[in-house]
Design a protein around this motif. Structure first.
Motif, PDB file in Angstrom:
ATOM      1  N   ARG A  86    -111.121  29.564  39.328  1.00 34.94           N
ATOM      2  CA  ARG A  86    -109.992  30.175  39.837  1.00 34.94           C
ATOM      3  C   ARG A  86    -109.337  31.271  38.838  1.00 34.94           C
ATOM      4  O   ARG A  86    -108.882  32.246  39.564  1.00 34.94           O
ATOM      5  CB  ARG A  86    -108.753  28.889  39.656  1.00 34.94           C
ATOM      6  N   CYS A  87    -109.735  31.239  37.711  1.00 37.53           N
ATOM      7  CA  CYS A  87    -109.433  32.585  36.941  1.00 37.53           C
ATOM      8  C   CYS A  87    -110.194  33.613  37.158  1.00 37.53           C
ATOM      9  O   CYS A  87    -109.727  34.745  37.232  1.00 37.53           O
ATOM     10  CB  CYS A  87    -109.556  32.053  35.376  1.00 37.53           C
ATOM     11  N   ILE A  88    -111.221  33.579  37.455  1.00 41.39           N
ATOM     12  CA  ILE A  88    -112.374  34.453  38.167  1.00 41.39           C
ATOM     13  C   ILE A  88    -111.745  35.353  39.228  1.00 41.39           C
ATOM     14  O   ILE A  88    -111.745  36.323  39.227  1.00 41.39           O
ATOM     15  CB  ILE A  88    -113.805  34.188  38.026  1.00 41.39           C
ATOM     16  N   TRP A  89    -111.423  34.392  40.180  1.00 42.97           N
ATOM     17  CA  TRP A  89    -110.885  34.635  41.427  1.00 42.97           C
ATOM     18  C   TRP A  89    -109.457  35.669  41.223  1.00 42.97           C
ATOM     19  O   TRP A  89    -109.295  36.518  41.724  1.00 42.97           O
ATOM     20  CB  TRP A  89    -110.506  33.507  42.348  1.00 42.97           C
ATOM     21  N   ILE A  90    -108.600  34.866  40.317  1.00 39.55           N
ATOM     22  CA  ILE A  90    -106.967  35.585  39.951  1.00 39.55           C
ATOM     23  C   ILE A  90    -107.450  36.756  39.383  1.00 39.55           C
ATOM     24  O   ILE A  90    -106.812  37.763  39.798  1.00 39.55           O
ATOM     25  CB  ILE A  90    -106.628  34.694  39.091  1.00 39.55           C
TER      26      ILE A  90
ATOM     27  N   ARG B 171    -107.883  44.091  41.970  1.00 39.26           N
ATOM     28  CA  ARG B 171    -107.963  45.013  43.009  1.00 39.26           C
ATOM     29  C   ARG B 171    -106.541  45.379  43.345  1.00 39.26           C
ATOM     30  O   ARG B 171    -106.482  46.300  44.171  1.00 39.26           O
ATOM     31  CB  ARG B 171    -108.496  44.064  44.091  1.00 39.26           C
ATOM     32  N   LYS B 172    -105.511  44.568  43.008  1.00 39.96           N
ATOM     33  CA  LYS B 172    -104.118  44.913  43.464  1.00 39.96           C
ATOM     34  C   LYS B 172    -103.579  45.845  42.409  1.00 39.96           C
ATOM     35  O   LYS B 172    -102.212  46.086  42.491  1.00 39.96           O
ATOM     36  CB  LYS B 172    -103.443  43.784  43.549  1.00 39.96           C
ATOM     37  N   LYS B 173    -104.257  45.998  41.433  1.00 42.79           N
ATOM     38  CA  LYS B 173    -103.859  46.864  40.363  1.00 42.79           C
ATOM     39  C   LYS B 173    -102.668  46.189  39.723  1.00 42.79           C
ATOM     40  O   LYS B 173    -101.768  46.951  39.148  1.00 42.79           O
ATOM     41  CB  LYS B 173    -103.470  48.359  40.544  1.00 42.79           C
ATOM     42  N   ILE B 174    -102.733  44.905  39.138  1.00 46.20           N
ATOM     43  CA  ILE B 174    -101.593  44.287  38.586  1.00 46.20           C
ATOM     44  C   ILE B 174    -101.672  44.740  37.029  1.00 46.20           C
ATOM     45  O   ILE B 174    -102.786  44.666  36.464  1.00 46.20           O
ATOM     46  CB  ILE B 174    -101.631  42.738  38.873  1.00 46.20           C
ATOM     47  N   PRO B 175    -100.725  45.112  36.320  1.00 42.25           N
ATOM     48  CA  PRO B 175    -100.713  45.468  34.934  1.00 42.25           C
ATOM     49  C   PRO B 175    -101.110  44.108  34.043  1.00 42.25           C
ATOM     50  O   PRO B 175    -100.719  43.137  34.238  1.00 42.25           O
ATOM     51  CB  PRO B 175     -99.259  45.813  34.640  1.00 42.25           C
ATOM     52  N   GLY B 176    -102.064  44.431  33.335  1.00 40.95           N
ATOM     53  CA  GLY B 176    -102.593  43.324  32.418  1.00 40.95           C
ATOM     54  C   GLY B 176    -103.875  42.593  33.048  1.00 40.95           C
ATOM     55  O   GLY B 176    -104.149  41.952  32.313  1.00 40.95           O
ATOM     56  N   ALA B 177    -104.282  43.009  34.224  1.00 37.22           N
ATOM     57  CA  ALA B 177    -105.326  42.558  34.829  1.00 37.22           C
ATOM     58  C   ALA B 177    -106.712  43.083  34.110  1.00 37.22           C
ATOM     59  O   ALA B 177    -106.883  44.388  33.929  1.00 37.22           O
ATOM     60  CB  ALA B 177    -105.457  42.478  36.154  1.00 37.22           C
TER      61      ALA B 177
ATOM     62  N   THR C  39    -103.290  25.249  50.967  1.00 36.66           N
ATOM     63  CA  THR C  39    -102.309  25.557  50.150  1.00 36.66           C
ATOM     64  C   THR C  39    -103.016  26.752  49.266  1.00 36.66           C
ATOM     65  O   THR C  39    -102.078  27.530  48.842  1.00 36.66           O
ATOM     66  CB  THR C  39    -102.301  24.231  48.910  1.00 36.66           C
ATOM     67  N   THR C  40    -104.188  26.763  49.048  1.00 33.29           N
ATOM     68  CA  THR C  40    -104.921  27.936  48.214  1.00 33.29           C
ATOM     69  C   THR C  40    -104.534  29.208  49.056  1.00 33.29           C
ATOM     70  O   THR C  40    -104.182  30.110  48.720  1.00 33.29           O
ATOM     71  CB  THR C  40    -106.233  27.901  48.310  1.00 33.29           C
ATOM     72  N   SER C  41    -104.888  29.238  50.367  1.00 37.51           N
ATOM     73  CA  SER C  41    -104.420  30.616  51.043  1.00 37.51           C
ATOM     74  C   SER C  41    -102.868  30.957  51.038  1.00 37.51           C
ATOM     75  O   SER C  41    -102.555  32.133  50.913  1.00 37.51           O
ATOM     76  CB  SER C  41    -104.822  30.187  52.473  1.00 37.51           C
ATOM     77  N   ALA C  42    -102.057  29.725  51.055  1.00 34.67           N
ATOM     78  CA  ALA C  42    -100.640  30.149  50.811  1.00 34.67           C
ATOM     79  C   ALA C  42    -100.103  30.434  49.781  1.00 34.67           C
ATOM     80  O   ALA C  42     -99.353  31.390  49.472  1.00 34.67           O
ATOM     81  CB  ALA C  42     -99.664  28.666  51.355  1.00 34.67           C
ATOM     82  N   ASP C  43    -100.747  29.985  48.553  1.00 29.07           N
ATOM     83  CA  ASP C  43    -100.519  30.310  47.313  1.00 29.07           C
ATOM     84  C   ASP C  43    -101.100  31.908  46.924  1.00 29.07           C
ATOM     85  O   ASP C  43    -100.571  32.336  46.011  1.00 29.07           O
ATOM     86  CB  ASP C  43    -101.329  29.468  46.356  1.00 29.07           C
ATOM     87  N   ALA C  44    -102.012  32.219  47.633  1.00 27.87           N
ATOM     88  CA  ALA C  44    -102.375  33.464  47.390  1.00 27.87           C
ATOM     89  C   ALA C  44    -101.259  34.678  47.573  1.00 27.87           C
ATOM     90  O   ALA C  44    -101.312  35.317  46.916  1.00 27.87           O
ATOM     91  CB  ALA C  44    -103.640  33.791  48.416  1.00 27.87           C
ATOM     92  N   ALA C  45    -100.786  34.433  48.579  1.00 22.88           N
ATOM     93  CA  ALA C  45     -99.582  35.415  48.794  1.00 22.88           C
ATOM     94  C   ALA C  45     -98.369  35.310  47.852  1.00 22.88           C
ATOM     95  O   ALA C  45     -97.554  36.143  47.494  1.00 22.88           O
ATOM     96  CB  ALA C  45     -98.851  35.031  50.269  1.00 22.88           C
ATOM     97  N   LYS C  46     -98.062  34.147  47.215  1.00 22.86           N
ATOM     98  CA  LYS C  46     -97.108  33.603  46.218  1.00 22.86           C
ATOM     99  C   LYS C  46     -97.288  33.500  44.738  1.00 22.86           C
ATOM    100  O   LYS C  46     -97.130  32.731  44.228  1.00 22.86           O
ATOM    101  CB  LYS C  46     -96.132  32.741  46.696  1.00 22.86           C
ATOM    102  N   VAL C  47     -98.422  34.310  44.320  1.00 21.73           N
ATOM    103  CA  VAL C  47     -98.877  34.226  43.121  1.00 21.73           C
ATOM    104  C   VAL C  47     -97.932  34.775  41.860  1.00 21.73           C
ATOM    105  O   VAL C  47     -97.571  35.936  41.989  1.00 21.73           O
ATOM    106  CB  VAL C  47    -100.403  34.787  42.806  1.00 21.73           C
ATOM    107  N   ASP C  48     -97.546  33.870  40.872  1.00 19.72           N
ATOM    108  CA  ASP C  48     -96.902  34.307  39.643  1.00 19.72           C
ATOM    109  C   ASP C  48     -98.008  35.265  38.794  1.00 19.72           C
ATOM    110  O   ASP C  48     -98.481  34.298  38.008  1.00 19.72           O
ATOM    111  CB  ASP C  48     -96.206  33.127  39.141  1.00 19.72           C
ATOM    112  N   TRP C  49     -98.236  36.452  38.958  1.00 22.95           N
ATOM    113  CA  TRP C  49     -99.484  37.089  38.380  1.00 22.95           C
ATOM    114  C   TRP C  49     -99.093  36.934  36.796  1.00 22.95           C
ATOM    115  O   TRP C  49    -100.331  36.677  36.281  1.00 22.95           O
ATOM    116  CB  TRP C  49     -99.210  38.340  38.583  1.00 22.95           C
ATOM    117  N   GLU C  50     -97.991  37.203  36.171  1.00 24.18           N
ATOM    118  CA  GLU C  50     -97.921  37.109  34.788  1.00 24.18           C
ATOM    119  C   GLU C  50     -98.453  35.929  34.233  1.00 24.18           C
ATOM    120  O   GLU C  50     -99.196  35.817  33.220  1.00 24.18           O
ATOM    121  CB  GLU C  50     -96.357  37.253  34.469  1.00 24.18           C
ATOM    122  N   ALA C  51     -97.708  34.678  34.828  1.00 23.71           N
ATOM    123  CA  ALA C  51     -98.355  33.356  34.375  1.00 23.71           C
ATOM    124  C   ALA C  51     -99.680  33.094  34.617  1.00 23.71           C
ATOM    125  O   ALA C  51    -100.408  32.361  33.756  1.00 23.71           O
ATOM    126  CB  ALA C  51     -97.483  32.243  34.970  1.00 23.71           C
ATOM    127  N   GLU C  52    -100.241  33.324  35.562  1.00 24.26           N
ATOM    128  CA  GLU C  52    -101.596  33.030  36.019  1.00 24.26           C
ATOM    129  C   GLU C  52    -102.472  34.099  34.947  1.00 24.26           C
ATOM    130  O   GLU C  52    -103.588  33.565  34.440  1.00 24.26           O
ATOM    131  CB  GLU C  52    -102.053  33.636  37.476  1.00 24.26           C
TER     132      GLU C  52
END
Length: 81
Positions: free
Chosen positions: A62-66, A72-78, A16-29
């Motif tokens: 989990r938050c440290i990982w997120i 690394r992916k240059k998500i705005p707000g990270a 589940t964790t590896s599947a979730d990594a591809a579908k992360v709702d970045w803003e919510a996380e």
């Protein structure tokens, strides 16, 4: 709980964790992590290191990982902790 049941649950959690990594709702996380950071800020200001706080809470880890992946992916707000 039998050993096989625990092993099965652990494998399911890993899948589940590896599947979730591809579908992360970045803003919510990232919002969840900001709120969590505010709640652990007193511990950090009291001298506890982030690694000590992280070992005590699965959500902190989990938050440290997120945060690390988002930076690394240059998500705005990270930002790094």
């Amino acid at each position: 709980m039998t050993r096989a049941t625990r092993l099965g649950m652990a494998m399911l959690a890993l899948m589940t964790t590896s599947a979730d990594a591809a579908k992360v709702d970045w803003e919510a996380e990232l919002q969840r992590c900001r709120a969590l950071r505010e709640s652990v800020a007193p511990l950090l200001q009291a001298g506890e290191g982030i690694s000590a706080v992280g070992r005590s809470s699965r959500s902190v880890r989990r938050c440290i990982w997120i945060q690390r992946i988002a930076v690394r992916k240059k998500i705005p707000g990270a930002e790094l902790w």
